[in-house]
Enzyme design. Structure first.
Site, PDB file in Angstrom:
ATOM      1  CG  MET A  30     -11.235   3.014   8.142  1.00  9.51           C
ATOM      2  SD  MET A  30     -11.004   1.985   9.603  1.00  9.51           S
ATOM      3  CE  MET A  30     -10.031   0.648   8.939  1.00  9.51           C
ATOM      4  CG  HIS A  34      -5.823   0.526  -1.647  1.00 11.05           C
ATOM      5  ND1 HIS A  34      -6.985   0.089  -2.245  1.00 11.05           N
ATOM      6  CD2 HIS A  34      -5.908   0.159  -0.344  1.00 11.05           C
ATOM      7  CE1 HIS A  34      -7.717  -0.551  -1.354  1.00 11.05           C
ATOM      8  NE2 HIS A  34      -7.101  -0.507  -0.188  1.00 11.05           N
ATOM      9  N   GLY A  36      -8.197   0.234  -4.906  1.00  5.25           N
ATOM     10  CA  GLY A  36      -9.526  -0.273  -4.529  1.00  5.25           C
ATOM     11  C   GLY A  36     -10.446   0.875  -4.144  1.00  5.25           C
ATOM     12  CG  HIS A  37      -9.595   3.144  -0.641  1.00  3.77           C
ATOM     13  ND1 HIS A  37      -8.306   2.859  -0.278  1.00  3.77           N
ATOM     14  CD2 HIS A  37     -10.381   2.704   0.381  1.00  3.77           C
ATOM     15  CE1 HIS A  37      -8.299   2.270   0.920  1.00  3.77           C
ATOM     16  NE2 HIS A  37      -9.540   2.162   1.341  1.00  3.77           N
ATOM     17  CD  GLN A  61     -14.237   0.243  11.622  1.00  4.62           C
ATOM     18  OE1 GLN A  61     -15.114   1.071  11.405  1.00  4.62           O
ATOM     19  NE2 GLN A  61     -13.673  -0.454  10.646  1.00  4.62           N
ATOM     20  N   GLY A 147     -16.803  -1.740  -0.952  1.00  6.70           N
ATOM     21  CA  GLY A 147     -16.132  -2.805  -1.688  1.00  6.70           C
ATOM     22  C   GLY A 147     -16.554  -4.184  -1.207  1.00  6.70           C
ATOM     23  CG  ASP A 150     -13.663  -4.684   3.845  1.00  6.54           C
ATOM     24  OD1 ASP A 150     -12.974  -5.069   4.779  1.00  6.54           O
ATOM     25  OD2 ASP A 150     -13.219  -3.929   2.943  1.00  6.54           O
ATOM     26  CG  LEU A 184      -5.169  -3.284  -4.608  1.00  6.79           C
ATOM     27  CD1 LEU A 184      -5.339  -1.928  -5.250  1.00  6.79           C
ATOM     28  CD2 LEU A 184      -3.709  -3.655  -4.557  1.00  6.79           C
ATOM     29  NE  ARG A 187      -5.956  -3.780   9.574  1.00  5.83           N
ATOM     30  CZ  ARG A 187      -7.260  -3.470   9.662  1.00  5.83           C
ATOM     31  NH1 ARG A 187      -8.090  -3.797   8.694  1.00  5.83           N
ATOM     32  NH2 ARG A 187      -7.719  -2.834  10.718  1.00  5.83           N
TER      33      ARG A 187
HETATM   34  P1  AMP Z   1     -11.182   0.815   4.303  1.00  6.78           P
HETATM   35  O1  AMP Z   1     -10.468   2.115   4.094  1.00  6.78           O
HETATM   36  O2  AMP Z   1     -10.275  -0.367   4.360  1.00  6.78           O
HETATM   37  O3  AMP Z   1     -12.170   0.865   5.446  1.00  6.78           O
HETATM   38  O4  AMP Z   1     -12.053   0.581   3.005  1.00  6.78           O
HETATM   39  C1  AMP Z   1     -12.954   1.542   2.542  1.00  6.78           C
HETATM   40  C2  AMP Z   1     -13.800   0.963   1.440  1.00  6.78           C
HETATM   41  O5  AMP Z   1     -12.959   0.515   0.373  1.00  6.78           O
HETATM   42  C3  AMP Z   1     -14.594  -0.276   1.901  1.00  6.78           C
HETATM   43  O6  AMP Z   1     -15.889  -0.236   1.318  1.00  6.78           O
HETATM   44  C4  AMP Z   1     -13.777  -1.412   1.359  1.00  6.78           C
HETATM   45  O7  AMP Z   1     -14.529  -2.575   1.114  1.00  6.78           O
HETATM   46  C5  AMP Z   1     -13.258  -0.806   0.061  1.00  6.78           C
HETATM   47  N1  AMP Z   1     -12.066  -1.548  -0.378  1.00  6.78           N
HETATM   48  C6  AMP Z   1     -10.935  -1.778   0.336  1.00  6.78           C
HETATM   49  N2  AMP Z   1     -10.083  -2.545  -0.374  1.00  6.78           N
HETATM   50  C7  AMP Z   1     -10.705  -2.821  -1.552  1.00  6.78           C
HETATM   51  C8  AMP Z   1     -10.346  -3.572  -2.713  1.00  6.78           C
HETATM   52  N3  AMP Z   1      -9.183  -4.215  -2.819  1.00  6.78           N
HETATM   53  N4  AMP Z   1     -11.220  -3.619  -3.738  1.00  6.78           N
HETATM   54  C9  AMP Z   1     -12.413  -2.978  -3.655  1.00  6.78           C
HETATM   55  N5  AMP Z   1     -12.814  -2.259  -2.596  1.00  6.78           N
HETATM   56  C10 AMP Z   1     -11.966  -2.176  -1.561  1.00  6.78           C
END
Ligand code: AMP
Length: 283
Positions: A30, A34, A36-37, A61, A147, A150, A184, A187
């Site tokens: 989304m 960071h 994590g992404h 969602q 990741g 989630d 990370l 939010r």
């Molecule tokens: P989001 O943009 O929050 O929907 O996350 C996109 C993808 O990045 C999802 O598969 C998340 O699980 C993964 N993700 C978000 N934060 C982290 C993190 N701290 N460590 C690993 N993966 C992450």
């Protein structure tokens, strides 16, 4: 790096690449990227000939009173991060393209969507399963990376891919944390400095659980109480849920083994954060 917003163009590009025999690795997000992404993107880079990142804040969602309208964004920074991670294509569809008037089809992974975040966010995982199905059909990935931050989302998507015979390998990636333990999350940018400090109670609770497990504790009730006690020490934290569950089925566990999941959601002011651990797994 190419930026594609039109759904048809993305799908035709993907189908063309597949016809040339290229493999596609895919990281759906989304945005407000960071580290994590970035860890997913770097792994994705090694897993396919073509690396596709999607950025789409998926309206279906989000619940009525959630943060859809305030979800953080910085597209220019995201594009720089993507470029640095070797992304070939950034797919940025818009909501009206994804959900034109008349849209009425959904994907639901029934049981895995009910507990934990599904109980606090009714319909959330139906929205996730539906958008991921659409994205898979548009992007045509061979491999998709998610990741473990989630955790339930990953479980839902794995189940969906298996149940619907989707020709996609789903890969789960470790949680990336700040040096002080906070997982990370896009939010985290909502947090005030005091809330940011208070947010450490999530990872601290999980560390306590892992320590007690390593010391031989196997009672789910005891581990849950230990974790609750850590959160209770933080006056700014309001628990949404804290659960000890089987890491595969997400069913409640009475006794704990190496595959047991401890997952929690905690509110700090208006911001709801989640974190989890598999007690016997290396971190
Ligand atoms: P989001 O943009 O929050 O929907 O996350 C996109 C993808 O990045 C999802 O598969 C998340 O699980 C993964 N993700 C978000 N934060 C982290 C993190 N701290 N460590 C690993 N993966 C992450």
């Amino acid at each position: 790096m190419k930026i594609i917003s039109a759904i048809e163009e993305m799908q035709q590009t993907a189908l063309g690449l597949k016809r040339q025999g290229k493999t596609i690795a895919f990281v759906p997000t989304m945005g407000y990227l960071h580290e994590g992404h970035a860890s997913l993107l770097r792994e994705g880079r090694t897993r396919g000939d073509i690396l596709v990142l999607s950025i789409f804040v998926n309206p279906i969602q989000f619940g009525q009173n959630e943060d859809l309208d305030s979800y953080p964004h910085d597209r220019e920074r995201d594009f720089r991060t993507a470029e640095g991670c070797g992304v070939d294509i950034v797919f940025t569809p818009d909501s009206t393209g994804m959900y034109p008037s008349g849209f009425q089809t959904g994907v639901a992974v029934r049981e895995l969507s009910q507990p934990l975040c599904g109980a606090s966010r009714p319909g959330h995982f139906d929205g996730v399963a539906t958008v991921v199905t659409k994205l898979f059909n548009i992007v045509q990935p061979d491999v998709a990376l998610f990741g473990r931050k989630d955790y339930q989302q990953l479980a839902v998507i794995r189940r969906m891919a298996a149940d619907l015979n989707l020709p996609v390998q789903v890969i789960g990636m470790p949680i990336v944390r700040e040096a002080d333990g906070l997982a990370l999350s896009s939010r985290n940018s909502y947090l005030s400095p005091v809330e940011r400090q208070a947010a450490l109670c999530l990872s601290r609770a999980l560390v306590r659980v892992r320590e007690r497990y390593a010391a031989g504790e196997r009672s789910a009730a005891t581990l849950k109480n230990e974790a609750l006690a850590v959160i209770a020490q933080e006056p700014l934290a309001a628990i949404d849920y804290l659960e000890v569950r089987d890491g595969a089925t997400l069913e409640p566990s009475q006794t704990v083994d190496s595959g047991t999941l401890v997952a929690l959601a905690v509110k700090l002011g208006q911001t709801r954060l989640i974190d989890n651990t598999i007690v016997g797994e290396e971190q």
